[in-house]
Design an enzyme around this catalytic site. Structure first.
Site, mmCIF file in Angstrom:
data_model
loop_
_atom_site.group_PDB
_atom_site.id
_atom_site.type_symbol
_atom_site.label_atom_id
_atom_site.label_comp_id
_atom_site.label_asym_id
_atom_site.label_seq_id
_atom_site.Cartn_x
_atom_site.Cartn_y
_atom_site.Cartn_z
ATOM 1 N N GLU A 1 6.208 1.809 0.208
ATOM 2 C CA GLU A 1 5.235 1.869 1.301
ATOM 3 C C GLU A 1 4.709 0.484 1.654
ATOM 4 O O GLU A 1 4.658 0.094 2.821
ATOM 5 C CB GLU A 1 4.077 2.783 0.905
ATOM 6 N N ASP B 1 5.461 -1.473 5.225
ATOM 7 C CA ASP B 1 4.368 -1.817 6.130
ATOM 8 C C ASP B 1 4.353 -3.305 6.465
ATOM 9 O O ASP B 1 4.238 -3.700 7.628
ATOM 10 C CB ASP B 1 3.027 -1.420 5.504
ATOM 11 N N SER C 1 5.375 6.523 8.279
ATOM 12 C CA SER C 1 4.843 5.293 7.692
ATOM 13 C C SER C 1 5.394 4.048 8.376
ATOM 14 O O SER C 1 4.749 3.005 8.378
ATOM 15 C CB SER C 1 5.186 5.213 6.203
#
Length: 561
Positions: free
Chosen positions: A265, A269, A462
């Site tokens: 994650e 990002d 995400s």
């Protein structure tokens, strides 16, 4: 004249339930034993504002930080009451308790003192091999604090949210509760993935543009990044490695572990946002995966006067039903503050289709907050710099993911969404449609990312939140001002030209069609056109040329027009 002692004795006052503090039993947990009474914990007490924000004017008016602090920071009387209450019950106000803008008072004390102060019972329970401190039922406070205190967070430290990323063709399948991340494997498919730069090209992000001078904030509730991976990744893209800064919130840290945890994650990002917005500074706010950590991280980012992010990306969330009412309200209030200050927050809408992993239809929070830009997912196929096809991301038939979306059961329909033909909510108080926008999320057409020395293809909504954050950063640099709360602009008729309308596919209960839908919102971005729309949406000039004074006028005054 010294205050009367009788007015300060909270211990003798009747108790009332703190509204919205009810917390459901942790049904999946095993075992139970009392928490050691001498254990020391820290809670966040959120107090009311001096005066409420005029939410109907968000996106139209904008406050300076001085104006915000003057009218909408913590009520001094509420802070004084909490400090007095804390002293009486043997709790200590932390030396680093945030400034009044955050409306948060940090109290530290023993478990025994906390139980006595807040009328709770704290126990330890085991969930998926991890032991958590658990509170069930309601928090009780003295009547004198009712109305002054809006939330008390941190008594319970069970995991609150999940990251919304999915790994392509990997053995990773950490579909368990906890704090490490929840990537799920997809069947491998060769030759259909993209670099973030290529996705930006397909969405017509302005080529050759930079986001120099902009800061993108990223909220993370676990995992970490390694500088060596970032250096190798951006070298492979032919870009300068971005400046990345880690900020600790509630003792959260940049803690890289392994590729099958939340590192996926964090790296997704950072790499997506920075790749599509070259030159932007990246600031990652690391916090524990609790409701307290999540809300404190957003508050820290919004009110960070050192790094000053103009856009914040969030790829973590959970179904609305998994949150207490007080936590929903507190987090949404932090997002209101961002909107008032001209900061955009982009949020992943979830990877489990219209059910959001539950029974019936559910939407993910904080994506369902009407004060964030909720980002859904598509399956994107491109040829060179042209889009060949784009449909709703939905692979649920094979037990995999789909774009989160639907209708909130908590937040009412916002005025700017009133013409979007959002379906009726199943609960009378709901109505906010999710998502607002979309972008490539299917891992089969996912993003080439580097995590812990491994090259992977990752998708999920995400990826869409940082993609949109990068686009907003490009906009902010190009237009010379932050976009802020953009929904009133993009939902207006002129906003339609800035989107690829997705008209094929579904996420379970909701089907794509012309205009807004509960799968992909208004659609995926046409970057250059969106920047033009937002650039043309400056607040109106005041006669006499004093544009700046009108733009920064507090919402309450301007609403009298």
């Amino acid at each position: 004249m010294p205050p009367r002692k009788s007015a300060l004795r909270f211990s003798s006052q009747p108790r009332v339930v703190l509204r919205g503090s009810e917390k459901a039993p942790l049904a999946a947990a095993t075992g139970e034993k009392p928490v050691r009474p001498a254990s020391v914990i820290t809670v966040s007490v959120i107090v009311k504002r001096k005066s409420p924000l005029n939410t109907s004017r968000l996106g139209k008016d904008r406050l300076t930080r001085a104006q915000y602090s003057h009218k909408h920071a913590a009520d001094p009387a509420a802070i004084k009451a909490v400090r007095t209450f804390a002293k009486e019950f043997g709790l200590t106000v932390e030396k680093d308790t945030p400034k009044p803008e955050r409306r948060t008072v940090k109290l530290t004390g023993t478990v025994a003192a906390m139980q006595n102060a807040f009328g709770v019972k704290l126990v330890e329970k085991t969930l998926d091999g991890n032991v958590y401190r658990v509170r069930e039922g309601s928090i009780e406070i003295p009547t004198a604090l009712a109305g002054a205190v809006e939330a008390i967070l941190g008594l319970d430290n069970r995991p609150q949210a999940q990251p919304h990323f999915r790994v392509l063709g990997s053995a990773i399948n950490t579909n368990t509760a906890g704090t490490e991340g929840f990537a799920r494997a997809h069947a491998a498919a060769a030759g259909t993935s993209f670099t973030p730069v290529q996705v930006g090209q397909l969405y017509q992000f302005p080529q050759g543009a930079t986001a120099k001078g902009q800061t993108i904030g990223i909220i993370e509730l676990g995992g970490g990044y390694r500088t060596a991976d970032l250096t190798a990744y951006f070298k492979g893209l032919g870009q300068t490695t971005p400046k990345v800064t880690a900020v600790s919130v509630d003792k959260g840290k940049n803690s890289p572990g392994s590729a099958n945890g939340a590192d996926g994650e964090v790296m997704l990002d950072i790499e997506v946002a920075a790749a599509v917005a070259p030159g932007a500074k990246i600031v990652v706010y690391f916090a524990p995966n609790t409701d307290q950590g999540f809300i404190d991280a957003i508050g820290a980012a919004v009110h960070d006067t050192t790094n000053k992010p103009s856009v914040i990306s969030i790829s973590w969330g959970a179904p609305e039903s998994n949150w207490t009412a007080q936590a929903l309200k507190a987090l949404d209030a932090a997002c209101q503050s961002a909107a008032a200050l001209g900061i955009t927050i982009t949020v992943a809408s979830g990877d489990n289709g219209s059910t959001d992993g539950g029974t019936g239809n559910n939407v993910d929070f904080p994506a369902s907050s009407p004060h964030v830009l909720a980002c859904g997912g598509t399956k994107l196929v491109g040829n060179g710099s042209s889009i060949s096809s784009e449909v709703v991301w939905n692979e649920q038939a094979s037990g995999e993911g789909a774009s989160g979306g639907g209708v909130s059961n908590v937040f009412p329909l916002p005025g700017w969404q009133s013409s979007a033909k959002v379906p009726a909510p199943s609960v009378s108080g709901g109505g906010r449609g999710v998502p607002d926008v979309a972008g490539d999320a299917d891992p089969v057409t996912g993003y080439q990312i580097r995590v812990d020395g491994q090259n992977m293809v990752i998708g999920g909504t995400s990826a869409v939140a940082p993609l949109w954050a990068g686009l907003i950063a490009l906009n902010n640099q190009q237009n010379g001002k932050s976009a802020g709360f953009i929904q009133p602009q993009i939902y207006a008729a002129k906003g339609a030209s800035a989107f690829n309308d997705i008209v094929s596919g579904n996420n379970g209960a909701f089907f794509a069609g012309p205009g807004w839908d509960g799968c992909t919102g208004l659609g995926s971005p046409i970057g250059a056109k969106l920047i033009a729309v937002l650039g043309a949406s400056s607040p109106p000039k005041k006669k006499g040329g004093k544009k700046k004074a009108v733009r920064m006028r507090p919402a309450k005054k301007k609403s009298r027009r």
